[in-house]
Design an enzyme around this catalytic site. Structure first.
Site, PDB file in Angstrom:
ATOM      1  CG  ASP A   1      -0.241   0.000   2.551  1.00 24.03           C
ATOM      2  OD1 ASP A   1      -0.863   0.438   3.554  1.00 24.03           O
ATOM      3  OD2 ASP A   1       0.930  -0.414   2.633  1.00 24.03           O
TER       4      ASP A   1
ATOM      5  CG  ASP B   1       4.101  -0.090   1.798  1.00 27.39           C
ATOM      6  OD1 ASP B   1       3.844   0.822   2.602  1.00 27.39           O
ATOM      7  OD2 ASP B   1       3.489  -1.183   1.773  1.00 27.39           O
TER       8      ASP B   1
ATOM      9  CG  ASN C   1       0.521   3.194   4.263  1.00 25.34           C
ATOM     10  OD1 ASN C   1       0.230   3.150   5.451  1.00 25.34           O
ATOM     11  ND2 ASN C   1       1.511   2.499   3.733  1.00 25.34           N
TER      12      ASN C   1
ATOM     13  CB  THR D   1       4.342  -4.511   3.117  1.00 29.87           C
ATOM     14  OG1 THR D   1       4.092  -3.896   1.836  1.00 29.87           O
ATOM     15  CG2 THR D   1       5.441  -5.543   2.992  1.00 29.87           C
TER      16      THR D   1
ATOM     17  CG  PHE E   1      -2.278   1.336   9.279  1.00 30.86           C
ATOM     18  CD1 PHE E   1      -2.056   0.860   7.991  1.00 30.86           C
ATOM     19  CD2 PHE E   1      -3.208   2.345   9.464  1.00 30.86           C
ATOM     20  CE1 PHE E   1      -2.749   1.406   6.911  1.00 30.86           C
ATOM     21  CE2 PHE E   1      -3.903   2.890   8.398  1.00 30.86           C
ATOM     22  CZ  PHE E   1      -3.679   2.413   7.111  1.00 30.86           C
ATOM     23  CG  ASN E   2      -0.218  -3.188   7.208  1.00 32.07           C
ATOM     24  OD1 ASN E   2      -0.560  -2.145   6.652  1.00 32.07           O
ATOM     25  ND2 ASN E   2       1.023  -3.653   7.155  1.00 32.07           N
TER      26      ASN E   2
ATOM     27  CG  HIS F   1       6.589  -0.667  10.353  1.00 31.39           C
ATOM     28  ND1 HIS F   1       6.520  -1.066  11.667  1.00 31.39           N
ATOM     29  CD2 HIS F   1       6.337   0.663  10.367  1.00 31.39           C
ATOM     30  CE1 HIS F   1       6.230  -0.035  12.447  1.00 31.39           C
ATOM     31  NE2 HIS F   1       6.115   1.033  11.689  1.00 31.39           N
ATOM     32  CG  ASP F   2       5.782  -2.103   4.876  1.00 32.14           C
ATOM     33  OD1 ASP F   2       5.208  -1.185   4.275  1.00 32.14           O
ATOM     34  OD2 ASP F   2       5.259  -2.723   5.828  1.00 32.14           O
TER      35      ASP F   2
HETATM   36  O1  RIB Z   1       1.918  -0.489  10.937  1.00 28.68           O
HETATM   37  C1  RIB Z   1       2.870  -0.334   9.928  1.00 28.68           C
HETATM   38  C2  RIB Z   1       2.310  -0.742   8.600  1.00 28.68           C
HETATM   39  O2  RIB Z   1       1.220   0.110   8.265  1.00 28.68           O
HETATM   40  C3  RIB Z   1       3.322  -0.568   7.448  1.00 28.68           C
HETATM   41  O3  RIB Z   1       3.054  -1.525   6.455  1.00 28.68           O
HETATM   42  C4  RIB Z   1       3.027   0.813   6.937  1.00 28.68           C
HETATM   43  O4  RIB Z   1       3.363   0.957   5.549  1.00 28.68           O
HETATM   44  C5  RIB Z   1       1.538   0.871   7.100  1.00 28.68           C
HETATM   45  O5  RIB Z   1       0.949   0.250   5.965  1.00 28.68           O
HETATM   46 CA    CA Z   2       2.664  -0.790   4.168  1.00 31.22          CA
END
Ligand code: RIB
Ligand code: CA
Length: 330
Positions: A9, A14, A38, A123, A165-166, A250-251
């Protein structure tokens, strides 16, 4: 060569993960699917195509997927990633896209073409993956490995006190996916949650040093300017929150683990997702009581090895003569 698909996203991290995947000589990025998260789907597709073009790989297909979560639109993360989704980075508008398959069709075709060898990394929110397993319940058995950036298990959330979040963006999809990949015969599945991603930071100083290292490399200035401009939006936000000017990777960590699972220590656990809690919707619940489970929850990470690997990867991608990224069409 490991056949690889990323479901993204695109968003700042990402994009960092995408560039990492392109730098790996042992991986063949078959394509990238996009999902709303996102930013909206159109921006996720556009950003992904622009980053591929930046890395000299406009040939890699970008497959659009779901424009909204299964139960309808929720908020995005443009406060974190900027309105464009790539912070302050300005990339040329990518050339008009050829007609692309839908993400789900692309997943199912690739899983059959590369039966037992395809590595899938998510991701973003899991909407596309949920739609794919609804179409083909055997998908989890056709993959070699499935890695998700998502969840928070022994730590708090980021989008709410409880949720990452994801998962929060589409908890119904996450529940469907985790149940599908918990079935007998499903590919090894790893959840890269905030427990480990928060240990993997890249600082503004790291990016400045990388820019100096790659200053004379063929793609160095373009790549490092992008990374610094994209991340600067995030750095400024962190500083406003009284935190260090550093990007949580994160990603990129999820992509790195997909290609080298030894970077993390996982525990196989039953994992489910809260979908109805007033305060906890989107929370990932791992059952640590000792019941057998099939989802590998990452609880420890070799953060310094990952950071060194990431910096070396971008140096490679910049075109340092010692190692060139993957060749086209291999
Ligand atoms: O919580 C972090 C995730 O949420 C990552 O993938 C960031 O890009 C958002 O999508
Ligand atoms: Ca992401």
């Amino acid at each position: 060569m490991i056949p690889l698909i990323l479901d993204v996203d695109t968003g700042i991290d990402d994009a960092f993960g995408l560039l990492y995947a392109l730098s790996r000589p042992d991986a063949r990025l078959l394509g990238v699917s996009a999902v709303a998260g996102n930013v909206n789907l159109a921006k996720a597709v556009r950003n992904t195509r622009a980053v591929l073009a930046l890395a000299g790989r406009p040939d890699i297909p970008v497959w659009p997927g779901a424009a909204a979560p299964l139960l309808g639109h929720v908020g995005d993360a443009s406060d974190i990633h900027g309105d464009s989704g790539l912070g302050h980075a300005l990339l040329p508008e990518p050339a008009p896209a050829p007609v692309a398959a839908h993400a789900v069709d692309a997943f199912l075709a690739a899983a059959r073409d590369h039966e037992g060898r395809l590595v899938l990394v998510a991701t973003g929110p899991l909407t596309n993956i949920a739609l794919a397993v609804a179409r083909d319940p055997d998908l989890p058995r056709r993959l070699a490995r499935f890695v998700v950036m998502g969840g928070a298990f022994a730590v708090g959330g980021n989008v709410t006190a409880a949720a990452e979040f994801n998962i929060w963006h589409d908890p119904e999809a996450a529940r469907i996916v985790l149940r599908a990949f918990s079935q007998e015969g499903a590919a090894p599945t790893i959840l890269i949650g905030l427990d480990v991603t928060r240990q993997c930071l890249l600082s503004e100083a790291d990016l400045d040093a990388l820019a100096a290292t790659c200053a004379d490399a063929p793609n160095g200035p373009a790549l490092t300017t992008f990374l610094r401009d994209a991340a600067r939006h995030y750095f400024d936000l962190m500083q406003r929150r009284g935190r260090p000017r550093a990007l949580v990777m994160h990603d990129p960590l999820a992509v790195a683990v997909a290609l080298d699972p030894s970077l993390v220590r996982t525990t196989a656990l039953p994992v489910d997702v809260e979908t109805r809690g007033e305060l906890t919707r989107g929370q990932t619940i791992a059952d640590f009581r000792g019941e057998p489970g099939r989802i590998g929850v990452a609880l420890e990470v070799e953060a310094s090895r990952f950071r060194a690997d990431y910096l070396a990867a971008i140096t490679r991608l910049a075109g340092e003569p010692d190692c060139l990224p993957q060749e086209r069409g291999q």
